[in-house]
Motif scaffolding. Sequence first.
Motif, short mmCIF file in Angstrom:
data_model
loop_
_atom_site.label_atom_id
_atom_site.label_comp_id
_atom_site.label_asym_id
_atom_site.label_seq_id
_atom_site.Cartn_x
_atom_site.Cartn_y
_atom_site.Cartn_z
N SER A 279 6.84 4.45 1.32
CA SER A 279 6.18 4.21 2.47
C SER A 279 5.76 5.23 3.20
O SER A 279 6.27 6.09 3.92
N LEU B 40 -3.81 0.76 -1.80
CA LEU B 40 -3.67 1.75 -0.76
C LEU B 40 -5.24 1.81 -0.10
O LEU B 40 -5.30 1.74 1.23
N SER C 243 0.24 -1.50 -3.13
CA SER C 243 -0.11 -0.42 -2.47
C SER C 243 0.54 0.85 -2.81
O SER C 243 -0.12 2.00 -3.03
N ASP D 137 -5.28 -0.97 2.56
CA ASP D 137 -4.54 -0.82 3.62
C ASP D 137 -5.50 0.34 4.65
O ASP D 137 -5.58 0.08 5.80
N LEU D 138 -6.36 1.05 4.03
CA LEU D 138 -7.33 1.91 4.68
C LEU D 138 -8.25 1.10 5.36
O LEU D 138 -8.58 1.36 6.73
N GLY E 102 -3.87 -2.52 11.61
CA GLY E 102 -2.95 -2.13 11.02
C GLY E 102 -3.06 -1.95 9.59
O GLY E 102 -4.13 -2.30 8.99
N ARG E 103 -1.96 -1.17 8.89
CA ARG E 103 -2.23 -1.20 7.39
C ARG E 103 -1.70 -2.11 6.47
O ARG E 103 -1.61 -2.21 5.41
N ASP E 104 -1.38 -3.39 7.19
CA ASP E 104 -0.69 -4.43 6.29
C ASP E 104 -1.23 -5.66 6.31
O ASP E 104 -0.75 -6.92 6.17
N SER F 262 -8.26 -2.05 6.16
CA SER F 262 -7.32 -2.62 7.26
C SER F 262 -7.07 -1.83 8.56
O SER F 262 -7.28 -2.26 9.69
N GLU F 263 -6.60 -0.69 8.10
CA GLU F 263 -6.63 0.29 9.47
C GLU F 263 -8.05 0.60 10.11
O GLU F 263 -8.16 0.58 11.26
N LYS F 264 -9.03 0.81 9.29
CA LYS F 264 -10.47 0.84 9.76
C LYS F 264 -10.71 -0.27 10.55
O LYS F 264 -11.34 0.07 11.86
N PHE G 117 3.49 6.27 5.16
CA PHE G 117 3.19 6.18 6.43
C PHE G 117 4.08 5.75 7.55
O PHE G 117 3.98 5.72 8.63
#
Length: 287
Positions: free
Chosen positions: A65, A164, A122, A167-168, A176-178, A170-172, A67
Amino acid sequence: MQILGVNLSNNGSVCVLDEGKIDLYLEAERLTRKKRDYKVSKLIDLVVQWKTGYIDHIVITDASSPFDKMKNLRNSQAIKKLKKKFPNAILHDYRDRHHLTHAACGFYNSGFNEAVTIIVDSSGSNFDEGDECETILHMKTGRRFHWKTLHKRYNKDDDYGIGLQFDLVSEKCKWGRDEAGKVMGLAPYGFYQPSNGLGYLQSSNENAAATIQKDWEDRAIKLVEMASKKCSNIVLTGGCFLNCVVNYKLLKEFPDLNFYVDPIAFDGGTAIGAAYILHHNPKIKSY
């Protein structure tokens, strides 16, 4: 022999395997009501109440993990609790076998005696090469153990895997990353933006989602083409194969192959996989 599998990563979970059969599987979020909760403390207490003195082996599994800096501390506390609650059980550490636990969960539940298992997520276990993100294994049941690695890929600073990248994105989108599932849902509202590396992340949220979704569809087809050269039975597991659009495209693209899509492809299923490994192949090495 009763084996307790414990997943310490996202979707914290436990599995009790009784003579090779699943007697219990439960995720932390079912007790805490927190989505994808990793805290297994309440799960351990439940197993203690139900199986006091009857657990012979404990198998722990985890995933890298990058992050979450507090992860190691939390996990060490959970392991201490396991040792205290089950002092007579033998503890096995499978935290360096994340993709193998995914593979075991999918393969041994598939009903296939032989299959090629594709694992994509991921971040799996961490190695010198990086965090594993793709693995293809040729697997057989029988008296002689046979798991052969056909393909391996790692996340690198200049080469992120599909999981991964989800995840990026999703964060954008500020989820969050999930929340890869939300990225999949957003994808039809955007347009594909071909670019070098992660350049597509500079486009709109909709276009970024459309781009990573299309890239995953194309990559999944290539992985299945690679796998099908060895066997016509294909097991799909790892969090990226929760993508129902990709799975449907694979069924249409390869009508002559036999697919088993692991319904517990996310990290929760690794508690089952870890217990299966100890039951079927206790001497298995990481890779």
